[in-house]
Design a protein around this motif. Structure first.
Motif, PDB file in Angstrom:
ATOM      1  N   SER A   1       0.827  -1.201   0.000  1.00 62.37           N
ATOM      2  CA  SER A   1       0.000   0.000   0.000  1.00 62.37           C
ATOM      3  C   SER A   1       0.867   1.259   0.000  1.00 62.37           C
ATOM      4  CB  SER A   1      -0.929  -0.020   1.213  1.00 62.37           C
ATOM      5  OG  SER A   1      -1.690   1.158   1.272  1.00 62.37           O
ATOM      6  N   ILE A   2       1.900   1.269   0.818  1.00 57.32           N
ATOM      7  CA  ILE A   2       2.803   2.428   0.878  1.00 57.32           C
ATOM      8  C   ILE A   2       3.489   2.631  -0.476  1.00 57.32           C
ATOM      9  CG2 ILE A   2       5.002   3.259   1.867  1.00 57.32           C
ATOM     10  CD1 ILE A   2       4.006   1.959   4.542  1.00 57.32           C
ATOM     11  N   LEU A   3       3.990   1.551  -1.055  1.00 58.80           N
ATOM     12  CA  LEU A   3       4.666   1.639  -2.350  1.00 58.80           C
ATOM     13  C   LEU A   3       3.711   2.165  -3.416  1.00 58.80           C
ATOM     14  CD1 LEU A   3       7.274   1.066  -3.950  1.00 58.80           C
ATOM     15  CD2 LEU A   3       6.404  -1.255  -4.319  1.00 58.80           C
ATOM     16  N   TYR A   4       2.488   1.673  -3.433  1.00 57.07           N
ATOM     17  CA  TYR A   4       1.487   2.099  -4.403  1.00 57.07           C
ATOM     18  C   TYR A   4       1.148   3.583  -4.234  1.00 57.07           C
ATOM     19  CZ  TYR A   4      -2.946   2.498  -6.864  1.00 57.07           C
ATOM     20  OH  TYR A   4      -3.952   2.911  -7.694  1.00 57.07           O
ATOM     21  N   ARG A   5       0.921   4.016  -3.008  1.00 57.23           N
ATOM     22  CA  ARG A   5       0.583   5.428  -2.773  1.00 57.23           C
ATOM     23  C   ARG A   5       1.741   6.348  -3.139  1.00 57.23           C
ATOM     24  NH1 ARG A   5      -1.211   3.368   2.028  1.00 57.23           N
ATOM     25  NH2 ARG A   5       0.296   4.580   3.189  1.00 57.23           N
ATOM     26  N   GLN A   6       2.963   5.946  -2.809  1.00 57.55           N
ATOM     27  CA  GLN A   6       4.126   6.761  -3.158  1.00 57.55           C
ATOM     28  C   GLN A   6       4.303   6.842  -4.674  1.00 57.55           C
ATOM     29  OE1 GLN A   6       5.966   8.751  -1.064  1.00 57.55           O
ATOM     30  NE2 GLN A   6       4.250   8.142   0.240  1.00 57.55           N
ATOM     31  N   PHE A   7       4.008   5.750  -5.364  1.00 56.09           N
ATOM     32  CA  PHE A   7       4.067   5.747  -6.824  1.00 56.09           C
ATOM     33  C   PHE A   7       3.042   6.725  -7.398  1.00 56.09           C
ATOM     34  CE2 PHE A   7       2.387   3.945 -10.838  1.00 56.09           C
ATOM     35  CZ  PHE A   7       3.489   4.212 -11.644  1.00 56.09           C
ATOM     36  N   GLN A   8       1.830   6.706  -6.867  1.00 61.99           N
ATOM     37  CA  GLN A   8       0.800   7.633  -7.342  1.00 61.99           C
ATOM     38  C   GLN A   8       1.243   9.082  -7.153  1.00 61.99           C
ATOM     39  OE1 GLN A   8      -2.547   5.974  -5.026  1.00 61.99           O
ATOM     40  NE2 GLN A   8      -3.601   5.837  -7.003  1.00 61.99           N
ATOM     41  N   ILE A   9       1.788   9.394  -6.009  1.00 60.95           N
ATOM     42  CA  ILE A   9       2.272  10.752  -5.731  1.00 60.95           C
ATOM     43  C   ILE A   9       3.368  11.124  -6.727  1.00 60.95           C
ATOM     44  CG2 ILE A   9       3.557  12.162  -4.054  1.00 60.95           C
ATOM     45  CD1 ILE A   9       2.003  10.523  -1.856  1.00 60.95           C
ATOM     46  N   TYR A  10       4.302  10.209  -6.939  1.00 57.78           N
ATOM     47  CA  TYR A  10       5.419  10.445  -7.848  1.00 57.78           C
ATOM     48  C   TYR A  10       4.915  10.725  -9.269  1.00 57.78           C
ATOM     49  CZ  TYR A  10       9.830   9.720 -10.302  1.00 57.78           C
ATOM     50  OH  TYR A  10      10.942   9.871 -11.088  1.00 57.78           O
ATOM     51  N   ILE A  11       4.068   9.850  -9.783  1.00 61.86           N
ATOM     52  CA  ILE A  11       3.555  10.014 -11.154  1.00 61.86           C
ATOM     53  C   ILE A  11       2.728  11.292 -11.269  1.00 61.86           C
ATOM     54  CG2 ILE A  11       1.911   9.046 -12.842  1.00 61.86           C
ATOM     55  CD1 ILE A  11       4.716   7.768 -12.908  1.00 61.86           C
ATOM     56  N   ASN A  12       1.895  11.578 -10.279  1.00 63.76           N
ATOM     57  CA  ASN A  12       1.103  12.814 -10.313  1.00 63.76           C
ATOM     58  C   ASN A  12       2.009  14.039 -10.397  1.00 63.76           C
ATOM     59  OD1 ASN A  12      -1.389  11.547 -10.287  1.00 63.76           O
ATOM     60  ND2 ASN A  12      -1.567  11.603  -8.079  1.00 63.76           N
ATOM     61  N   ASN A  13       3.103  14.036  -9.645  1.00 63.14           N
ATOM     62  CA  ASN A  13       4.046  15.162  -9.685  1.00 63.14           C
ATOM     63  C   ASN A  13       4.790  15.235 -11.011  1.00 63.14           C
ATOM     64  OD1 ASN A  13       3.466  16.174  -7.132  1.00 63.14           O
ATOM     65  ND2 ASN A  13       4.971  14.870  -6.137  1.00 63.14           N
ATOM     66  N   GLU A  14       5.236  14.097 -11.510  1.00 60.49           N
ATOM     67  CA  GLU A  14       6.015  14.059 -12.750  1.00 60.49           C
ATOM     68  C   GLU A  14       5.199  14.473 -13.976  1.00 60.49           C
ATOM     69  OE1 GLU A  14       9.435  13.252 -13.358  1.00 60.49           O
ATOM     70  OE2 GLU A  14       9.417  13.715 -11.203  1.00 60.49           O
TER      71      GLU A  14
ATOM     72  N   LEU B   1      -9.422  12.090 -20.106  1.00 59.32           N
ATOM     73  CA  LEU B   1      -8.382  12.088 -21.138  1.00 59.32           C
ATOM     74  C   LEU B   1      -8.908  12.637 -22.463  1.00 59.32           C
ATOM     75  CD1 LEU B   1      -6.682   8.650 -20.394  1.00 59.32           C
ATOM     76  CD2 LEU B   1      -5.605  10.923 -20.208  1.00 59.32           C
ATOM     77  N   GLU B   2     -10.159  12.352 -22.763  1.00 59.04           N
ATOM     78  CA  GLU B   2     -10.765  12.885 -23.979  1.00 59.04           C
ATOM     79  C   GLU B   2     -10.907  14.411 -23.880  1.00 59.04           C
ATOM     80  OE1 GLU B   2     -14.472  11.819 -26.931  1.00 59.04           O
ATOM     81  OE2 GLU B   2     -14.838  11.660 -24.774  1.00 59.04           O
ATOM     82  N   ASP B   3     -11.393  14.890 -22.732  1.00 56.67           N
ATOM     83  CA  ASP B   3     -11.548  16.336 -22.523  1.00 56.67           C
ATOM     84  C   ASP B   3     -10.211  17.069 -22.630  1.00 56.67           C
ATOM     85  OD1 ASP B   3     -14.253  15.913 -22.128  1.00 56.67           O
ATOM     86  OD2 ASP B   3     -14.153  16.127 -19.937  1.00 56.67           O
ATOM     87  N   LYS B   4      -9.123  16.400 -22.240  1.00 52.62           N
ATOM     88  CA  LYS B   4      -7.784  16.997 -22.289  1.00 52.62           C
ATOM     89  C   LYS B   4      -7.126  16.845 -23.659  1.00 52.62           C
ATOM     90  CE  LYS B   4      -7.148  15.889 -17.420  1.00 52.62           C
ATOM     91  NZ  LYS B   4      -6.451  14.995 -16.474  1.00 52.62           N
TER      92      LYS B   4
ATOM     93  N   LYS C   1       2.267  16.295 -13.828  1.00 49.03           N
ATOM     94  CA  LYS C   1       1.345  17.385 -13.484  1.00 49.03           C
ATOM     95  C   LYS C   1       1.215  18.409 -14.600  1.00 49.03           C
ATOM     96  CE  LYS C   1       1.379  19.160  -9.347  1.00 49.03           C
ATOM     97  NZ  LYS C   1       1.731  19.910  -8.136  1.00 49.03           N
ATOM     98  N   ASP C   2       2.340  18.816 -15.200  1.00 46.55           N
ATOM     99  CA  ASP C   2       2.284  19.850 -16.243  1.00 46.55           C
ATOM    100  C   ASP C   2       1.570  19.367 -17.502  1.00 46.55           C
ATOM    101  OD1 ASP C   2       4.633  18.166 -16.618  1.00 46.55           O
ATOM    102  OD2 ASP C   2       5.202  19.538 -18.229  1.00 46.55           O
ATOM    103  N   LEU C   3       1.447  18.050 -17.674  1.00 45.80           N
ATOM    104  CA  LEU C   3       0.711  17.489 -18.807  1.00 45.80           C
ATOM    105  C   LEU C   3      -0.776  17.324 -18.494  1.00 45.80           C
ATOM    106  CD1 LEU C   3       3.202  14.651 -19.854  1.00 45.80           C
ATOM    107  CD2 LEU C   3       2.974  16.933 -20.869  1.00 45.80           C
ATOM    108  N   GLY C   4      -1.117  17.418 -17.206  1.00 48.49           N
ATOM    109  CA  GLY C   4      -2.499  17.220 -16.793  1.00 48.49           C
ATOM    110  C   GLY C   4      -2.902  15.754 -16.745  1.00 48.49           C
ATOM    111  N   ILE C   5      -1.917  14.865 -16.745  1.00 47.04           N
ATOM    112  CA  ILE C   5      -2.187  13.422 -16.712  1.00 47.04           C
ATOM    113  C   ILE C   5      -1.958  12.930 -15.285  1.00 47.04           C
ATOM    114  CG2 ILE C   5      -1.470  11.154 -17.568  1.00 47.04           C
ATOM    115  CD1 ILE C   5      -0.507  12.632 -20.133  1.00 47.04           C
ATOM    116  N   THR C   6      -2.918  12.165 -14.766  1.00 44.19           N
ATOM    117  CA  THR C   6      -2.830  11.685 -13.386  1.00 44.19           C
ATOM    118  C   THR C   6      -2.460  10.203 -13.345  1.00 44.19           C
ATOM    119  OG1 THR C   6      -5.128  10.954 -13.226  1.00 44.19           O
ATOM    120  CG2 THR C   6      -4.688  13.295 -12.737  1.00 44.19           C
TER     121      THR C   6
END
Length: 143
Positions: A13-26, A72-75, A28-33
């Motif tokens: 769970s910790i690894l998964y949540r940290q991955f989500q945070i990492y990808i969201n940050n990386e 994704l379609e809206d973006k 972010k400027d593309l608007g992809i979560t």
């Protein structure tokens, strides 16, 4: 002492949540979560898919997929095309905009993999992957 499986679940769970945070940050400027990039990955690998295909691949309910696909379609990253064989479904394809961001998504994933697998051998990674896959399949087939 904690239950071994509780401890195992906690670290996954910790690894998964940290991955989500990492990808969201990386991305972010593309608007992809972190909830959206997985669909782009499969669409890069396949010319087109349906929402049903994605549900089968990821074992995610169709309502969650619908939300991410709509976003994704809206973006402007994907387009939905009415399926001529089944008017109730859509064929989903990436757009030129999505193709231009492909390298960024793959680079972010590679950076994450490099970060978490530092000092872990390829053999250990293969073993962990095999074990988690085996356990996941058992969980999916528990009925």
């Amino acid at each position: 002492m904690n239950n071994m499986y509780e401890e195992f679940g906690r670290w996954i769970s910790i690894l998964y949540r940290q991955f989500q945070i990492y990808i969201n940050n990386e991305l972010k400027d593309l608007g992809i979560t972190s909830a959206e990039y997985i669909y782009l990955i499969k669409l890069y690998e396949n010319k087109e898919l349906t929402q049903e295909n994605l549900a089968e691949i990821y074992y995610i309910d169709k309502a969650a997929i619908t939300r991410s696909i709509k976003s994704l379609e809206d973006k402007g990253y994907i387009m939905r095309i009415k399926n001529e064989r089944d008017k109730r479904s859509y064929r989903i394809q990436v757009t030129e905009k999505a193709l231009k961001t492909k390298h960024r998504i793959y680079d972010a994933l590679k950076s994450w993999d490099d970060l978490i697998s530092l000092d872990v051998s390829d053999e250990e990674l293969k073993m962990v992957s095999h074990i988690i896959r085996t356990m996941s399949l058992k969980a999916l087939n528990r009925d």
